[in-house]
Design a protein around this motif. Structure first.
Motif, PDB file in Angstrom:
ATOM      1  N   SER A 254       1.376  -0.928  -0.155  1.00 56.86           N
ATOM      2  CA  SER A 254       0.142   0.246  -0.091  1.00 56.86           C
ATOM      3  C   SER A 254       0.867   1.549   0.615  1.00 56.86           C
ATOM      4  N   SER A 255       2.032   1.065   0.202  1.00 57.78           N
ATOM      5  CA  SER A 255       2.485   2.318   0.258  1.00 57.78           C
ATOM      6  C   SER A 255       3.295   3.004  -0.465  1.00 57.78           C
ATOM      7  N   PRO A 256       2.676   3.113  -2.123  1.00 61.30           N
ATOM      8  CA  PRO A 256       2.464   4.073  -3.140  1.00 61.30           C
ATOM      9  C   PRO A 256       1.748   4.943  -2.927  1.00 61.30           C
ATOM     10  N   TYR A 257       0.562   4.325  -2.154  1.00 63.54           N
ATOM     11  CA  TYR A 257      -0.837   5.603  -1.942  1.00 63.54           C
ATOM     12  C   TYR A 257      -0.105   6.753  -0.703  1.00 63.54           C
ATOM     13  N   HIS A 258       0.785   6.000   0.160  1.00 70.28           N
ATOM     14  CA  HIS A 258       1.693   7.409   1.356  1.00 70.28           C
ATOM     15  C   HIS A 258       2.820   8.119   0.546  1.00 70.28           C
ATOM     16  N   ALA A 259       2.535   8.221  -0.857  1.00 65.33           N
ATOM     17  CA  ALA A 259       3.683   8.374  -1.308  1.00 65.33           C
ATOM     18  C   ALA A 259       3.430  10.383  -1.025  1.00 65.33           C
ATOM     19  N   LYS A 260       4.977  10.774  -0.865  1.00 62.00           N
ATOM     20  CA  LYS A 260       4.854  12.030  -1.017  1.00 62.00           C
ATOM     21  C   LYS A 260       4.703  12.903  -2.159  1.00 62.00           C
ATOM     22  N   PRO A 261       4.230  13.650  -2.608  1.00 63.45           N
ATOM     23  CA  PRO A 261       3.808  15.012  -3.840  1.00 63.45           C
ATOM     24  C   PRO A 261       4.844  15.229  -4.342  1.00 63.45           C
ATOM     25  N   LEU A 262       5.325  15.297  -5.269  1.00 62.74           N
ATOM     26  CA  LEU A 262       6.321  15.664  -5.861  1.00 62.74           C
ATOM     27  C   LEU A 262       6.329  17.489  -6.345  1.00 62.74           C
ATOM     28  N   ASP A 263       7.174  18.559  -6.557  1.00 61.79           N
ATOM     29  CA  ASP A 263       7.879  19.646  -6.730  1.00 61.79           C
ATOM     30  C   ASP A 263       7.323  19.685  -8.456  1.00 61.79           C
ATOM     31  N   ILE A 264       6.386  20.364  -9.102  1.00 63.69           N
ATOM     32  CA  ILE A 264       6.027  20.380  -9.862  1.00 63.69           C
ATOM     33  C   ILE A 264       6.143  21.860 -10.419  1.00 63.69           C
ATOM     34  N   LYS A 265       7.278  22.849 -10.548  1.00 64.70           N
ATOM     35  CA  LYS A 265       6.905  24.470 -10.706  1.00 64.70           C
ATOM     36  C   LYS A 265       6.025  24.545 -11.934  1.00 64.70           C
ATOM     37  N   VAL A 266       5.198  25.841 -11.522  1.00 62.71           N
ATOM     38  CA  VAL A 266       4.278  26.473 -12.602  1.00 62.71           C
ATOM     39  C   VAL A 266       4.814  28.145 -12.325  1.00 62.71           C
ATOM     40  N   THR A 267       5.187  28.601 -14.127  1.00 63.47           N
ATOM     41  CA  THR A 267       5.332  30.066 -14.469  1.00 63.47           C
ATOM     42  C   THR A 267       4.361  30.211 -15.519  1.00 63.47           C
ATOM     43  N   ILE A 268       3.959  30.884 -14.947  1.00 62.57           N
ATOM     44  CA  ILE A 268       2.417  32.193 -15.325  1.00 62.57           C
ATOM     45  C   ILE A 268       2.876  33.823 -15.578  1.00 62.57           C
ATOM     46  N   LYS A 269       3.377  33.730 -17.197  1.00 60.54           N
ATOM     47  CA  LYS A 269       3.832  34.881 -17.798  1.00 60.54           C
ATOM     48  C   LYS A 269       2.310  35.889 -18.222  1.00 60.54           C
ATOM     49  N   GLU A 270       2.244  37.386 -18.487  1.00 63.04           N
ATOM     50  CA  GLU A 270       1.945  37.959 -19.800  1.00 63.04           C
ATOM     51  C   GLU A 270       2.311  37.861 -20.926  1.00 63.04           C
ATOM     52  N   THR A 271       1.403  37.692 -21.869  1.00 65.60           N
ATOM     53  CA  THR A 271       1.837  37.579 -23.619  1.00 65.60           C
ATOM     54  C   THR A 271       1.378  39.158 -24.034  1.00 65.60           C
ATOM     55  N   ASN A 272       2.113  39.283 -25.234  1.00 62.56           N
ATOM     56  CA  ASN A 272       1.489  40.123 -25.973  1.00 62.56           C
ATOM     57  C   ASN A 272      -0.146  39.946 -27.269  1.00 62.56           C
TER      58      ASN A 272
END
Length: 272
Positions: A254-272
């Motif tokens: 069952s151990s995968p169900y308790h796996a720590k969430p991983l860090d996903i970086k999200v970048t949001i920027k304005e565009t023209n």
């Protein structure tokens, strides 16, 4: 469950209040460390619902290196902010399970290349589909989906038999009634394993056994060559190699169900 509505509700107070909703922007996702990706299908459904243009550079099950781009999205700020956090959460939790599962499998197969790793039905209620999908993205398999897809006898079943003769008759009827199914029995000792192997059990699920006892149970295959054995109970990335070395056919955890969430970086920027 509407995952998008659960997070966004009826409107985004912050984006609305700042009057930036109509501005155009670009959003990208990338991991901070190496991962096995999962969650792409669920995120894509959200993006399509919000009419956000998007390009996936990686697919479910892919190994993604740190800082590699998984996904790029283009749209108005209101839509991007609605998709942001729920998409990030899906990637982080599902990829966490997938990556952990893959780590388990690599450790086990380094000892026994033919072994398989399966997960129990001890998933968080309501999240079974997502958790099982993440396990499979990591290379694992579901042990049991539920009560309906396999036969597994526990002590809790055996407690309803008052005599050995009654139990053996019940076991015989079970095998006859479900002749196309493999009959699995959870056992906690060599004596139990030997007894149920003699009755014709197809699979012995060896629960929380020490390595010496587990190896003795595996030895039953000499007398019962079609018998399959699994190890289960408290198995994780720190001890899975030891269980794999005992010669079992597969490992249940069952151990995968308790796996720590991983860090996903999200970048949001304005565009023209």
């Amino acid at each position: 469950m509407d995952l998008l509505f659960e997070d966004t509700g009826y409107f985004d107070l912050t984006t609305y209040g700042l009057r930036i909703g109509d501005k155009k922007g670009v959003m990208s996702f990338s991991p901070k460390a190496e991962i096995v990706l999962c969650g792409a299908d669920e995120v894509e459904k959200i993006l399509k619902k919000l009419n956000i243009k998007h390009t996936f550079f990686k697919n479910n099950g892919d190994r993604v290196m740190a800082k590699e781009t998984i996904l790029e999205c283009k749209g108005d700020a209101a839509s991007l902010h609605k998709a942001w956090k729920i998409s990030q959460n899906i990637f982080e939790y599902m990829s966490g399970i997938a990556t952990y599962t893959n780590t388990l499998i690599k450790s086990a197969k380094a000892i026994n290349p033919s072994i398989s790793v399966s997960t129990t039905r001890k998933n968080f209620p309501g999240a079974k589909e997502l958790m099982l999908k993440a396990v499979m993205c990591g290379g694992g398999a579901p042990h049991r989906l539920g009560l309906y897809d396999s036969v597994l006898i526990f002590e809790q079943h055996l407690n309803f038999f008052n005599a050995k003769e009654e139990l053996e008759q019940g076991f015989k009827e079970l095998k006859h009634n479900f002749i196309e199914r493999k009959i699995a029995v959870e056992v906690e000792s060599f004596e139990q394993a030997s007894y149920f192997a003699s009755l014709g059990a197809d699979i012995l699920q060896c629960e929380k056994m020490d390595f010496k006892t587990l190896k003795s149970c595996v030895g039953l295959k000499q007398k019962h060559p079609t018998l399959l054995l699994s190890a289960t109970g408290g198995i994780n990335e720190k001890n899975i190699a030891g269980f794999a070395a005992c010669g079992v056919d597969f490992i249940v955890t069952s151990s995968p169900y308790h796996a720590k969430p991983l860090d996903i970086k999200v970048t949001i920027k304005e565009t023209n």
